[in-house]
Design a protein around this motif. Structure first.
Motif, mmCIF file in Angstrom:
data_model
loop_
_atom_site.group_PDB
_atom_site.id
_atom_site.type_symbol
_atom_site.label_atom_id
_atom_site.label_comp_id
_atom_site.label_asym_id
_atom_site.label_seq_id
_atom_site.Cartn_x
_atom_site.Cartn_y
_atom_site.Cartn_z
ATOM 1 N N THR A 79 0.856 -1.184 0.000
ATOM 2 C CA THR A 79 0.000 0.000 0.000
ATOM 3 C C THR A 79 0.892 1.234 0.000
ATOM 4 O OG1 THR A 79 -0.113 0.039 2.408
ATOM 5 C CG2 THR A 79 -1.897 -1.113 1.261
ATOM 6 N N GLU A 81 0.528 5.827 0.038
ATOM 7 C CA GLU A 81 -0.320 6.994 0.141
ATOM 8 C C GLU A 81 0.086 7.983 -0.943
ATOM 9 O OE1 GLU A 81 -0.887 10.291 3.454
ATOM 10 O OE2 GLU A 81 -1.599 8.314 4.104
ATOM 11 N N SER A 86 -4.863 6.671 0.734
ATOM 12 C CA SER A 86 -4.238 5.351 0.785
ATOM 13 C C SER A 86 -4.708 4.506 -0.398
ATOM 14 C CB SER A 86 -4.613 4.654 2.098
ATOM 15 O OG SER A 86 -3.996 3.389 2.148
ATOM 16 N N THR A 125 -7.758 2.796 -4.829
ATOM 17 C CA THR A 125 -8.264 3.223 -3.532
ATOM 18 C C THR A 125 -9.264 2.207 -2.991
ATOM 19 O OG1 THR A 125 -10.177 4.444 -4.359
ATOM 20 C CG2 THR A 125 -8.079 5.637 -4.250
#
Length: 188
Positions: A79, A81, A86, A125
Motif C-alpha cells: 500500500t 499513500e 491510501s 483506492t
C-alpha cells in the motif's frame, strides 16, 4: 463534470528523478456537443475538436476495462499513500492482444507492427478508484521503432533504455472549476 471540463499537465523526464526535458499542458471543455481541446507544448498551442462521446467515453472506458479486467498475473505488492489517499498497489501483465483489442491507443499492436506484452502497476483506492497507473512501455516503443515504415526516412540506430508512462489522478468528484486562459484561446 457536466458539461465535461478537464485540465492536466504532463512532464517528460529522462531517467527517474532527472530534470524535466519536456512539459505539456492540455485543456478540454465541452461546448455545443463537442469537446474542444487546447494542447500547449514547446510554447505552441494546438487546438482540436471531437465528438463528446468519442473524447470522453470510448478510450477512457476501454482503458479501465483493459486495466481492471484483463490484468494477468496480478499481485498485491503493498500500500502507498498518494496525495493523502491510501491505495493498494497491484502489479501485473497486459497481454498485447488484449491491448490491441481495447482501443485506438494501441493501434500499432493491432496492425501487427509490434507484438508485445506490457507490465503495469495500479494504485487502487478502497472505493475502487484507480489513483495512479504506470505502464512500462519500453518493449512497445522499441518495437514501434524497429517496425517503422520501410519507405520512411531512416532513423538513427538507438532504442529506449526505459519508457515508463505514469499518470496520477486526483480530486475525484470534487474537481475545482477553472478557466481556460485567454492567451491559450487566442493562440489557438
Amino acid at each position: 463534470m457536466n458539461p465535461f471540463k478537464m485540465h492536466y499537465k504532463t512532464k517528460v523526464m529522462l531517467g527517474e528523478g532527472s530534470e524535466v526535458v519536456d512539459a505539456e499542458e492540455q485543456y478540454a471543455e465541452e461546448r455545443d456537443g463537442m469537446v474542444h481541446t487546447y494542447m500547449i507544448t514547446v510554447g505552441d498551442v494546438f487546438a482540436d475538436s471531437y465528438g463528446a462521446e468519442e473524447f470522453i467515453g470510448e478510450q477512457a472506458l476501454a482503458d479501465l476495462d483493459l486495466y481492471l479486467t484483463k490484468l494477468q498475473s496480478a499481485q498485491t505488492v503493498g500500500t502507498e499513500e498518494i496525495n493523502g489517499v491510501s491505495a493498494t498497489v497491484v502489479t501485473g501483465i497486459l497481454d498485447g492482444k488484449d491491448m490491441a483489442d481495447s482501443g485506438e491507443e494501441w493501434a500499432d499492436i493491432r496492425e501487427g507492427k509490434v507484438d508485445v506484452d506490457a507490465s503495469i502497476k495500479l494504485w487502487i483506492t478502497e472505493d475502487g478508484y484507480v489513483l495512479r497507473h504506470e505502464i512500462d512501455a519500453t518493449a512497445l516503443m522499441n518495437g514501434m521503432r524497429s517496425g517503422a515504415d520501410p519507405e520512411a526516412e531512416p532513423v538513427d540506430d538507438w532504442s529506449y533504455g526505459a519508457y515508463v508512462e505514469q499518470m496520477t489522478y486526483g480530486d475525484f468528484n470534487t474537481v475545482p472549476d477553472f478557466e481556460i486562459t485567454a492567451e491559450v484561446l487566442e493562440a489557438a
